[in-house]
Design an enzyme around this catalytic site. Structure first.
Site, PDB file in Angstrom:
ATOM      1  N   THR A   1      -3.381  -8.016  10.636  1.00 17.01           N
ATOM      2  CA  THR A   1      -4.088  -7.837   9.630  1.00 17.01           C
ATOM      3  C   THR A   1      -5.153  -8.195  10.060  1.00 17.01           C
ATOM      4  O   THR A   1      -5.479  -9.399  10.402  1.00 17.01           O
ATOM      5  CB  THR A   1      -3.181  -8.564   8.440  1.00 17.01           C
ATOM      6  OG1 THR A   1      -4.393  -7.929   7.449  1.00 17.01           O
ATOM      7  CG2 THR A   1      -3.129 -10.260   8.523  1.00 17.01           C
TER       8      THR A   1
ATOM      9  N   ALA B   1       1.313  -9.013  19.402  1.00 21.11           N
ATOM     10  CA  ALA B   1       2.719  -9.148  17.964  1.00 21.11           C
ATOM     11  C   ALA B   1       3.670  -9.210  18.777  1.00 21.11           C
ATOM     12  O   ALA B   1       4.702  -9.892  19.138  1.00 21.11           O
ATOM     13  CB  ALA B   1       2.563  -8.673  16.776  1.00 21.11           C
TER      14      ALA B   1
ATOM     15  N   HIS C   1       0.657  -1.461  -0.356  1.00 21.78           N
ATOM     16  CA  HIS C   1      -0.289  -0.382   0.045  1.00 21.78           C
ATOM     17  C   HIS C   1       0.722   1.198   0.098  1.00 21.78           C
ATOM     18  O   HIS C   1       0.512   2.726   0.266  1.00 21.78           O
ATOM     19  CB  HIS C   1      -0.802  -0.059   1.285  1.00 21.78           C
ATOM     20  CG  HIS C   1      -1.854  -1.312   0.936  1.00 21.78           C
ATOM     21  ND1 HIS C   1      -2.406  -1.194   2.035  1.00 21.78           N
ATOM     22  CD2 HIS C   1      -2.615  -1.858   0.066  1.00 21.78           C
ATOM     23  CE1 HIS C   1      -3.576  -2.563   1.795  1.00 21.78           C
ATOM     24  NE2 HIS C   1      -3.071  -2.972   0.767  1.00 21.78           N
TER      25      HIS C   1
HETATM   26  P1  NAD Z   1      -6.495  -3.729  10.179  1.00 24.66           P
HETATM   27  O1  NAD Z   1      -6.706  -2.278  10.858  1.00 24.66           O
HETATM   28  O2  NAD Z   1      -7.913  -3.554   9.147  1.00 24.66           O
HETATM   29  O3  NAD Z   1      -6.661  -4.931  11.308  1.00 24.66           O
HETATM   30  C1  NAD Z   1      -5.742  -4.498  12.259  1.00 24.66           C
HETATM   31  C2  NAD Z   1      -5.413  -5.862  12.734  1.00 24.66           C
HETATM   32  O4  NAD Z   1      -4.480  -6.257  14.134  1.00 24.66           O
HETATM   33  C3  NAD Z   1      -7.098  -6.398  13.971  1.00 24.66           C
HETATM   34  O5  NAD Z   1      -7.168  -7.901  13.397  1.00 24.66           O
HETATM   35  C4  NAD Z   1      -6.623  -6.196  15.385  1.00 24.66           C
HETATM   36  O6  NAD Z   1      -6.519  -7.163  15.804  1.00 24.66           O
HETATM   37  C5  NAD Z   1      -4.766  -6.273  15.019  1.00 24.66           C
HETATM   38  N1  NAD Z   1      -4.270  -6.788  16.444  1.00 24.66           N
HETATM   39  C6  NAD Z   1      -4.586  -5.342  17.213  1.00 24.66           C
HETATM   40  N2  NAD Z   1      -3.516  -5.224  17.685  1.00 24.66           N
HETATM   41  C7  NAD Z   1      -2.960  -5.940  17.629  1.00 24.66           C
HETATM   42  C8  NAD Z   1      -0.965  -6.763  18.365  1.00 24.66           C
HETATM   43  N3  NAD Z   1      -0.868  -5.346  19.152  1.00 24.66           N
HETATM   44  N4  NAD Z   1      -0.745  -7.371  17.703  1.00 24.66           N
HETATM   45  C9  NAD Z   1      -0.678  -8.320  16.849  1.00 24.66           C
HETATM   46  N5  NAD Z   1      -2.396  -7.856  16.151  1.00 24.66           N
HETATM   47  C10 NAD Z   1      -3.202  -6.587  16.450  1.00 24.66           C
HETATM   48  O7  NAD Z   1      -5.427  -3.434   9.624  1.00 24.66           O
HETATM   49  P2  NAD Z   1      -4.844  -4.069   8.382  1.00 24.66           P
HETATM   50  O8  NAD Z   1      -5.330  -5.420   7.705  1.00 24.66           O
HETATM   51  O9  NAD Z   1      -3.298  -3.643   8.378  1.00 24.66           O
HETATM   52  O10 NAD Z   1      -5.664  -2.971   7.296  1.00 24.66           O
HETATM   53  C11 NAD Z   1      -5.786  -1.499   7.684  1.00 24.66           C
HETATM   54  C12 NAD Z   1      -5.233  -0.796   5.962  1.00 24.66           C
HETATM   55  O11 NAD Z   1      -5.439   0.169   6.898  1.00 24.66           O
HETATM   56  C13 NAD Z   1      -3.738  -1.622   5.339  1.00 24.66           C
HETATM   57  O12 NAD Z   1      -4.575  -1.516   4.266  1.00 24.66           O
HETATM   58  C14 NAD Z   1      -2.819  -0.103   5.421  1.00 24.66           C
HETATM   59  O13 NAD Z   1      -2.156   0.038   4.514  1.00 24.66           O
HETATM   60  C15 NAD Z   1      -3.657   0.982   6.410  1.00 24.66           C
HETATM   61  N6  NAD Z   1      -3.194   1.200   7.713  1.00 24.66           N
HETATM   62  C16 NAD Z   1      -1.669   1.367   7.710  1.00 24.66           C
HETATM   63  C17 NAD Z   1      -1.312   1.794   9.193  1.00 24.66           C
HETATM   64  C18 NAD Z   1       0.638   1.685   9.380  1.00 24.66           C
HETATM   65  O14 NAD Z   1       0.880   1.765   8.564  1.00 24.66           O
HETATM   66  N7  NAD Z   1       0.363   1.188  10.641  1.00 24.66           N
HETATM   67  C19 NAD Z   1      -1.919   1.689  10.061  1.00 24.66           C
HETATM   68  C20 NAD Z   1      -3.498   2.173   9.523  1.00 24.66           C
HETATM   69  C21 NAD Z   1      -3.620   1.835   9.052  1.00 24.66           C
END
Ligand code: NAD
Ligand code: ZN
Length: 263
Positions: A209, A252, A124
């Site tokens: 994810t 994680a 992304h």
């Molecule tokens: P999502 O927000 O849809 O899901 C996050 C997942 O992480 C959930 O299933 C949740 O239960 C889990 N989670 C929460 N805390 C956690 C932890 N401490 N350890 C492990 N797992 C944990 O995220 P996604 O599937 O990556 O999709 C979101 C979209 O938004 C992506 O396309 C991404 O590009 C973008 N995004 C990126 C960031 C970043 O770069 N850090 C942050 C937010 C969203």
């Protein structure tokens, strides 16, 4: 099964090598970056149908540029102040030990690379990269540069906002952050290479994810098809949990370091 036995089994799978990791926003949560969908996350505060799409953002630029400014400052400040957590470092260590072949991430925060991971496919995009809308040339912006832009934006006048957020390229076109918005296609080469890595992997580590954003979420189905072992690490069940051969419930940053083998 006792926790110790469970981690021993996971380590046995991982230390066979050729592991591919598919990561998402949850991996960076313990670095202080909220996932987008949860309470208090970006999409809770900004309507994704407007702020996540090119059409919504274009009309805001025309009529309410201050709102885009507030959104950009909010997202960038959260990300540039974050540092890698123990999960990012554990991934980097597993790559250094030759166990992880690559990381395929949906994150745009560069934290895997900051922790030392070398082979990272960014499905992304990356918030530190900008891309010219006309000639396609890409260019990296440092944290310092971004900090300067954010400081300027905070007191910018309406007409200054556009040129600061979408600066001019030498070709005359405008440059935009190189991230994938809703409805946009993924970087094709990056996705194809990631696809091939999964096709050839022995096991897939699914971490942080929710598995609802496609086509990234299709990769675990491919892993299943080629007979790879799937290990999921998540604090709660996800849309992909039914595919996993092993699920470890937890954060994680707590779990990943336990998967490293002590010397
Ligand atoms: P999502 O927000 O849809 O899901 C996050 C997942 O992480 C959930 O299933 C949740 O239960 C889990 N989670 C929460 N805390 C956690 C932890 N401490 N350890 C492990 N797992 C944990 O995220 P996604 O599937 O990556 O999709 C979101 C979209 O938004 C992506 O396309 C991404 O590009 C973008 N995004 C990126 C960031 C970043 O770069 N850090 C942050 C937010 C969203
Ligand atoms: Zn250009």
């Amino acid at each position: 099964m006792k926790d110790r036995d469970k981690y021993d089994r996971m380590r046995d799978i991982i230390y066979k090598g050729n592991v591919v990791a598919l990561t998402g926003a949850g991996v960076s949560k313990e670095s202080g970056i909220p996932t987008f969908r949860e309470k208090g996350g970006i999409w809770d505060r900004y309507d994704p149908s407007i702020y996540g799409s090119i059409l919504g953002l274009s009309s805001l630029f025309l009529f309410k540029p201050q709102r885009i400014r507030d959104f950009i400052v909010d997202v960038y400040e959260g990300i540039i102040s974050a540092v890698p957590n123990p999960a990012h470092f554990a991934f980097a260590k597993l790559e250094e030990e030759g166990k992880i072949a690559c990381i395929i991430t949906q994150n745009i925060d560069n934290l895997h690379q900051d922790a030392g991971s070398k082979r990272v496919y960014e499905l992304h995009g990356n918030l530190y990269m900008e891309r010219c809308i006309r000639c396609g040339k890409r260019h990296k912006r440092s944290k310092e540069e971004i900090k300067g832009i954010l400081d300027f934006l905070k007191s910018a006048r309406r007409y200054e906002i556009l040129s600061k957020i979408l600066p001019k390229c030498e070709c005359g076109g405008r440059k935009r952050p190189d991230v994938v918005l809703f409805g946009e296609s993924l970087p094709q080469e990056e996705f194809e290479e990631a696809y091939n890595e999964v096709r050839n992997c022995k096991s897939l580590l699914l971490v942080g994810t929710s598995g609802v954003v496609y086509p990234a979420a299709s990769l675990p189905y491919l892993a299943k098809e080629v007979g790879a072992t799937i290990i999921e690490i998540s604090p709660e069940p996800t849309a992909l949990s039914s595919l996993a051969d092993h699920t470890i419930i937890g954060k994680a940053g707590n779990i990943l370091p336990k998967l490293l083998r002590r010397k």
